[in-house]
Design a protein around this motif. Structure first.
Motif, mmCIF file in Angstrom:
data_model
loop_
_atom_site.group_PDB
_atom_site.id
_atom_site.type_symbol
_atom_site.label_atom_id
_atom_site.label_comp_id
_atom_site.label_asym_id
_atom_site.label_seq_id
_atom_site.Cartn_x
_atom_site.Cartn_y
_atom_site.Cartn_z
ATOM 1 N N THR A 9 -13.967 -13.123 0.675
ATOM 2 C CA THR A 9 -13.633 -11.738 1.246
ATOM 3 C C THR A 9 -14.757 -10.620 0.969
ATOM 4 O O THR A 9 -14.685 -9.674 1.503
ATOM 5 C CB THR A 9 -12.368 -11.313 0.860
ATOM 6 N N ASN A 10 -15.493 -10.992 -0.116
ATOM 7 C CA ASN A 10 -16.446 -9.987 -0.644
ATOM 8 C C ASN A 10 -17.898 -10.466 0.017
ATOM 9 O O ASN A 10 -18.685 -9.665 -0.469
ATOM 10 C CB ASN A 10 -16.605 -9.642 -2.036
ATOM 11 N N THR A 11 -17.905 -11.530 0.461
ATOM 12 C CA THR A 11 -19.216 -11.899 1.154
ATOM 13 C C THR A 11 -19.230 -11.827 2.747
ATOM 14 O O THR A 11 -18.498 -12.449 3.241
ATOM 15 C CB THR A 11 -19.550 -13.566 0.752
ATOM 16 N N LEU A 12 -20.390 -11.354 3.272
ATOM 17 C CA LEU A 12 -20.527 -11.318 4.615
ATOM 18 C C LEU A 12 -21.801 -12.028 5.150
ATOM 19 O O LEU A 12 -22.667 -11.971 4.509
ATOM 20 C CB LEU A 12 -20.735 -9.794 5.070
ATOM 21 N N THR A 13 -21.746 -12.461 6.291
ATOM 22 C CA THR A 13 -22.783 -13.104 6.985
ATOM 23 C C THR A 13 -23.500 -12.406 7.433
ATOM 24 O O THR A 13 -23.181 -11.039 7.619
ATOM 25 C CB THR A 13 -22.319 -14.168 8.199
#
Length: 166
Positions: A9-13
């Motif tokens: 949830t805290n990491t984005l592509t």
């Protein structure tokens, strides 16, 4: 909440970051390459790092624009100063002191010519005094008008008629 779920949830592509910012993936890679955003993994970015990086990028951009605008104003001022010096050398523009000196010299010549007029015009002392009074009155009125014009030039206001009405 497990560590994997929290990390997800805290990491984005890179595609999510691009969509979030309304930019292309190349722009996101450019931010990372410029050091504004740190990669968390291959094509993955921490949400907080993205937000901070985008803010830092735009603050840096704003600072550069502000410096560019200040430099542009300085350049324009130097250009204007050079233009004024060129106009002065070509005698299209003269210093105010020079203009005042010429006007004063011409006014003195005109006054001297007119002050000798009554004596050249008549030998009758009564007529001569009357003519001298008329000439002195005319020069008093001209003097007041010249003082108004000088004040107007000093303040940068050249519309003498509007000043008189006010």
């Amino acid at each position: 909440m497990s560590e994997g779920t929290q990390r997800g949830t805290n990491t984005l592509t890179v595609n999510q970051v691009a969509a979030l910012c309304g930019r292309s993936t190349q722009w996101v890679h450019h931010l990372a390459k410029a050091g504004f955003v740190q990669k968390q993994g291959k094509n993955e970015y921490a949400l907080v790092a993205v937000i901070r990086g985008v803010i830092a990028y735009y603050e840096d951009l704003q600072s550069k624009n502000s410096k560019t605008a200040a430099a542009s104003r300085a350049t324009e001022a130097r250009t204007r100063e050079i233009e004024l010096r060129i106009q002065e050398r070509m005698r299209d523009l003269i210093p105010l002191e020079d203009a005042r000196a010429v006007v004063s010299e011409m006014a003195a010549l005109v006054r001297a010519e007119f002050q000798g007029l009554p004596a050249r015009y008549t030998r009758d002392m009564q007529d001569r005094r009357k003519l001298e009074q008329e000439i002195d009155g005319a020069f008093d009125r001209l003097s007041r008008r010249a003082e108004e014009a000088a004040r107007s030039l000093e303040t940068g206001r050249t519309d003498l008629e509007a000043e008189r009405e006010a």
